[in-house]
Scaffold this active site. Structure first.
Site, PDB file in Angstrom:
ATOM      1  N   THR A  86     -21.132  44.673  34.047  1.00 56.83           N
ATOM      2  CA  THR A  86     -20.693  43.649  35.014  1.00 56.83           C
ATOM      3  C   THR A  86     -19.530  42.883  34.382  1.00 56.83           C
ATOM      4  O   THR A  86     -19.647  41.711  34.050  1.00 56.83           O
ATOM      5  CB  THR A  86     -21.838  42.676  35.376  1.00 56.83           C
ATOM      6  OG1 THR A  86     -22.462  42.219  34.158  1.00 56.83           O
ATOM      7  CG2 THR A  86     -22.881  43.339  36.234  1.00 56.83           C
ATOM      8  N   GLU A 155     -26.359  42.490  20.179  1.00 48.90           N
ATOM      9  CA  GLU A 155     -25.823  43.662  19.497  1.00 48.90           C
ATOM     10  C   GLU A 155     -25.933  43.437  17.996  1.00 48.90           C
ATOM     11  O   GLU A 155     -25.756  42.323  17.517  1.00 48.90           O
ATOM     12  CB  GLU A 155     -24.371  43.904  19.898  1.00 48.90           C
ATOM     13  CG  GLU A 155     -24.248  44.343  21.340  1.00 48.90           C
ATOM     14  CD  GLU A 155     -22.815  44.551  21.796  1.00 48.90           C
ATOM     15  OE1 GLU A 155     -21.912  44.617  20.946  1.00 48.90           O
ATOM     16  OE2 GLU A 155     -22.613  44.633  23.014  1.00 48.90           O
ATOM     17  N   LYS A 207     -30.536  33.672  32.781  1.00 52.33           N
ATOM     18  CA  LYS A 207     -29.681  34.467  31.876  1.00 52.33           C
ATOM     19  C   LYS A 207     -28.314  33.796  31.664  1.00 52.33           C
ATOM     20  O   LYS A 207     -27.865  33.603  30.531  1.00 52.33           O
ATOM     21  CB  LYS A 207     -29.512  35.881  32.441  1.00 52.33           C
ATOM     22  CG  LYS A 207     -28.528  36.750  31.689  1.00 52.33           C
ATOM     23  CD  LYS A 207     -28.948  37.006  30.255  1.00 52.33           C
ATOM     24  CE  LYS A 207     -27.824  37.665  29.481  1.00 52.33           C
ATOM     25  NZ  LYS A 207     -28.147  37.910  28.081  1.00 52.33           N
ATOM     26  N   ASN A 211     -26.899  32.027  28.100  1.00 49.78           N
ATOM     27  CA  ASN A 211     -25.673  32.447  27.412  1.00 49.78           C
ATOM     28  C   ASN A 211     -24.652  31.320  27.361  1.00 49.78           C
ATOM     29  O   ASN A 211     -23.992  31.096  26.343  1.00 49.78           O
ATOM     30  CB  ASN A 211     -25.062  33.672  28.102  1.00 49.78           C
ATOM     31  CG  ASN A 211     -25.577  34.962  27.504  1.00 49.78           C
ATOM     32  OD1 ASN A 211     -26.498  34.939  26.678  1.00 49.78           O
ATOM     33  ND2 ASN A 211     -25.012  36.083  27.895  1.00 49.78           N
ATOM     34  N   PHE A 252     -26.378  29.100  16.059  1.00 53.04           N
ATOM     35  CA  PHE A 252     -25.147  28.993  16.868  1.00 53.04           C
ATOM     36  C   PHE A 252     -24.381  27.711  16.566  1.00 53.04           C
ATOM     37  O   PHE A 252     -23.721  27.153  17.424  1.00 53.04           O
ATOM     38  CB  PHE A 252     -25.459  29.137  18.371  1.00 53.04           C
ATOM     39  CG  PHE A 252     -25.767  30.568  18.728  1.00 53.04           C
ATOM     40  CD1 PHE A 252     -24.811  31.362  19.341  1.00 53.04           C
ATOM     41  CD2 PHE A 252     -26.984  31.138  18.387  1.00 53.04           C
ATOM     42  CE1 PHE A 252     -25.082  32.695  19.617  1.00 53.04           C
ATOM     43  CE2 PHE A 252     -27.257  32.466  18.653  1.00 53.04           C
ATOM     44  CZ  PHE A 252     -26.311  33.244  19.277  1.00 53.04           C
ATOM     45  N   ALA A 255     -19.218  27.200  12.585  1.00 53.22           N
ATOM     46  CA  ALA A 255     -17.818  27.086  13.031  1.00 53.22           C
ATOM     47  C   ALA A 255     -17.070  28.365  12.686  1.00 53.22           C
ATOM     48  O   ALA A 255     -17.377  29.028  11.699  1.00 53.22           O
ATOM     49  CB  ALA A 255     -17.168  25.881  12.355  1.00 53.22           C
ATOM     50  N   CYS A 263     -20.370  39.642  26.097  1.00 57.15           N
ATOM     51  CA  CYS A 263     -21.180  38.792  26.978  1.00 57.15           C
ATOM     52  C   CYS A 263     -20.639  37.378  27.144  1.00 57.15           C
ATOM     53  O   CYS A 263     -20.311  36.972  28.259  1.00 57.15           O
ATOM     54  CB  CYS A 263     -22.616  38.735  26.458  1.00 57.15           C
ATOM     55  SG  CYS A 263     -23.443  40.319  26.639  1.00 57.15           S
TER      56      CYS A 263
END
Ligand SMILES: NC(=O)c1ccc[n+]([C@@H]2O[C@H](COP(=O)([O-])OP(=O)(O)OC[C@H]3O[C@@H](n4cnc5c(N)ncnc54)[C@H](O)[C@@H]3O)[C@@H](O)[C@H]2O)c1
Length: 447
Positions: A86, A155, A207, A211, A252, A255, A263
Site C-alpha cells: 500500500t 524488518e 495500526k 506507527n 524510539f 536521535a 512504513c
C-alpha cells in the site's frame, strides 16, 4: 487451517512462513513469477535473519507452498490474507489501494465455501468496508467475512516479532470470523500474547495511530537533538532521562538522520491525508512528516559543515545505506537524501553497506560502491555513518586514519563517543551531542 497469503513480500512471506511453522497449511501467492520461481528453488528474495531456514523447513515439511495461481489457493483456503503493498500514491501521498482492491476482486471470484478475508496490509480506515463491497459486488453468493488484522512486525526482527508479538489486533464483529481468527492465532495466545478484538475500523486506525506515534517520538527527539546542539546538552542523556519514566519509555528515542523505511514515511503521510479527508486534521502527524522530510537533507548539510563548509571535489565515504540495520530494504532510506545533498554540493560518494548494496545500486546509480568500510574510506575527505550496522561499531581508527585523506568522522547514529574517536586524531561530529568548535579542536589537537 488452510491459509492463502496474497502477496509474498516482507509481510506476506514472513507471516506465511510463521503460520506454517505454527502447523497451518499455507500457500503464498504473488503476481511476480520470478519471485515465486526463486522461492520454489529455496531462494529468499529479501534479507531477513532466520527467514531462509524457516521457509526451507516448512516447505520441506509440506506446509508452505508458493504459486502465482491465486484462484486455486483461495478456493482451497479457510482464511485469505491480503498482504500486498500500500505505497504512497504518486502525486498526493494517499495510500495507494489499487493492489488491495485488485486482490479483493480476484479473491471474490475464487472464494468457495465460508472464507475469512483478512486485510493484513496497512490500510486507511474504511478500506475493509470497500473490500467487502467489492467482494459482494463481484460475487454476491460468496460466503465471506472481511476482517482487519494489521501487522506490527519490524524488518530485521520480523520472525521474533511475529512469533512473540506485543499484541494481536483483530477487527471484526462477526462471531464466525472471530472464531476462525482465534484458531489461526491459537499457538500465539497459548503463549500469552494479548489478543484484542475490535470492530474493523478501530483495528485499521490502531495500526496507523501506532506507527504515527512511534514516528512522532523519533521526530520529537530529533528536534531535541537540534536544541542540544545549539544550547549545549547531550541528547543521549536527555533521552535516557526521559525514557526512564515508564509513561514515556526509552524506545524510539534515538536521535539520528530521520526515519525512513517502507512504513513510517508512507504511513504518517497517509494518516495526515486520512485526517484531512475526514475533516479531522492530524496536525501533530502533519508536522512530524514535515520535520522528517527536512531533516534528511539537513544531515547532508551537517556533513558539509564538518568538511569545512564545502565538499566540492571531495570524496565522502558513506557507511550504511539501508534505512536500518539487518535488512536490505532501501525504501525511503535517509542515506538517499543525505547522498543527494552531498552530490548536489559537488561531492563524490563512495559507499558500503553489508547487505543493501544490490538494492541501493538500483536507486543510487551515480555513486561508487566499496566492498568494505576500509575500501570505502580510502582517499576520503570524510567518513559518514548513516546506518548503525554492527559491522561499523568497532572500526579500526588507526587504519582508517592511515587510509583517509582527512580524518573526519560524522556519526549520524551516535554509535561512538568523542572520547573514543578523538584520541586517534579524528574530527568527530555526531547528533545532538556537544560539538567542539574549530578552535577547541585545534587546542585539543595541540595538547
Ligand atoms: N515491511 C514491513 O515491515 C511492514 C510491517 C507491517 C505492515 N506492513 C504493511 O504490509 C503491506 C505489505 O508490505 P510489504 O513490505 O510486505 O510489501 P512488499 O512490496 O514487500 O510486498 C508486496 C507483494 O505483493 C505482491 N502483490 C501485489 N499485488 C498482488 C496480487 N494482486 N496478487 C498477488 N501478489 C500481489 C507484490 O508483487 C509484492 O511481492 C503494506 O501495506 C505495508 O504497509 C509492512
Amino acid at each position: 487451517m488452510r491459509i492463502a497469503m496474497i502477496g509474498s513480500g516482507y509481510v506476506g512471506l514472513v507471516s506465511g512462513a510463521c503460520f506454517a511453522d505454527f502447523g497451518h497449511f499455507v500457500t503464498c501467492v504473488d503476481l511476480n513469477q520470478g519471485k515465486i520461481d526463486a522461492l520454489k528453488r529455496g531462494e529468499i528474495p529479501i534479507f531477513e535473519p532466520g527467514l531462509d531456514d524457516l521457509v526451507r523447513e516448512n516447505a520441506a515439511a509440506g506446509r508452505l507452498t508458493f504459486t502465482v495461481g491465486l484462484a486455486d489457493a483461495v478456493r482451497a483456503a479457510d482464511v485469505v490474507f491480503i498482504a500486498v503493498g500500500t505505497p504512497s500514491r504518486r502525486g498526493d501521498g494517499h495510500a495507494d489501494l489499487s493492489y488491495v482492491y485488485a486482490a479483493a476482486a480476484s479473491i471474490a471470484e475464487a472464494a468457495d465455501g465460508f472464507t475469512v478475508v483478512v486485510t493484513k496490509s496497512t490500510v486507511p480506515v474504511g478500506t475493509g468496508d470497500e473490500v467487502e463491497r467489492i467482494i459482494r459486488a463481484t460475487n454476491p453468493k460468496a460466503d465471506v467475512v472481511v476482517a482487519s488484522n494489521p501487522e506490527f512486525l519490524r524488518e530485521g526482527a520480523a520472525i521474533e516479532d511475529f512469533k512473540h508479538p506485543d499484541r494481536i489486533v483483530i477487527g471484526t464483529e462477526d462471531e464466525r470470523g472471530r472464531g476462525v481468527m482465534a484458531e489461526v492465532y491459537r499457538p500465539l495466545y497459548l503463549n500469552q500474547a494479548p489478543i484484542q478484538f475490535t470492530d474493523r475500523r478501530t483495528a485499521e486506525i490502531i495500526k496507523y495511530a501506532s506507527n504515527a506515534f512511534l514516528a512522532m517520538k523519533i521526530a520529537f527527539i530529533n528536534e531535541v537533538a537540534d536544541l542540544c546542539e545549539k544550547a549545549g546538552g547531550n541528547v543521549q542523556d536527555v533521552a535516557r532521562g526521559m525514557g526512564l519514566d515508564n509513561r514515556i519509555g526509552s524506545k524510539f528515542l534515538n536521535a539520528g538522520p530521520g526515519f525512513g523505511g517502507s512504513c513510517f514515511p508512507k504511513d504518517t503521510l497517509a494518516l495526515a491525508k486520512i485526517g484531512q479527508d475526514f475533516d479531522s486534521p492530524m496536525r501533530l502527524v502533519e508536522t512530524t512528516v514535515a520535520i522528517n522530510d527536512q531533516r534528511k537533507r539537513a544531515m547532508g548539510r551537517k556533513v558539509i559543515g564538518a568538511c569545512g563548509g564545502s565538499v566540492r571535489g571531495k570524496t565522502i565515504s558513506i557507511l550504511g545505506l539501508t534505512f536500518k540495520p539487518n535488512t536490505d530494504d532501501m525504501r525511503e532510506a535517509p542515506s538517499i537524501a543525505v547522498i543527494q545533498a552531498l552530490l548536489d554540493a559537488g561531492a563524490r560518494i563512495r559507499a558500503h553497506d553489508p547487505e543493501g548494496m544490490a538494492a541501493a545500486k538500483e536507486i543510487l546509480t551515480n555513486i561508487d560502491y566499496a566492498d568494505d568500510p576500509y575500501e570505502a574510506a580510502t582517499g576520503a575527505d570524510a567518513l559518514v555513518i548513516v546506518t548503525e550496522w554492527n559491522a561499523f561499531r568497532s572500526l579500526d581508527f588507526e587504519r582508517l586514519k592511515s587510509l583517509m585523506k582527512a580524518p573526519v568522522l560524522v556519526d549520524l547514529r551516535n554509535i561512538y563517543r568523542l572520547a573514543e574517536v578523538e584520541p586517534h586524531g579524528f574530527t568527530y561530529e555526531s547528533v545532538g551531542r556537544p560539538v567542539r568548535t574549530p578552535i577547541e579542536h585545534a587546542l585539543a589537537a595541540a595538547e
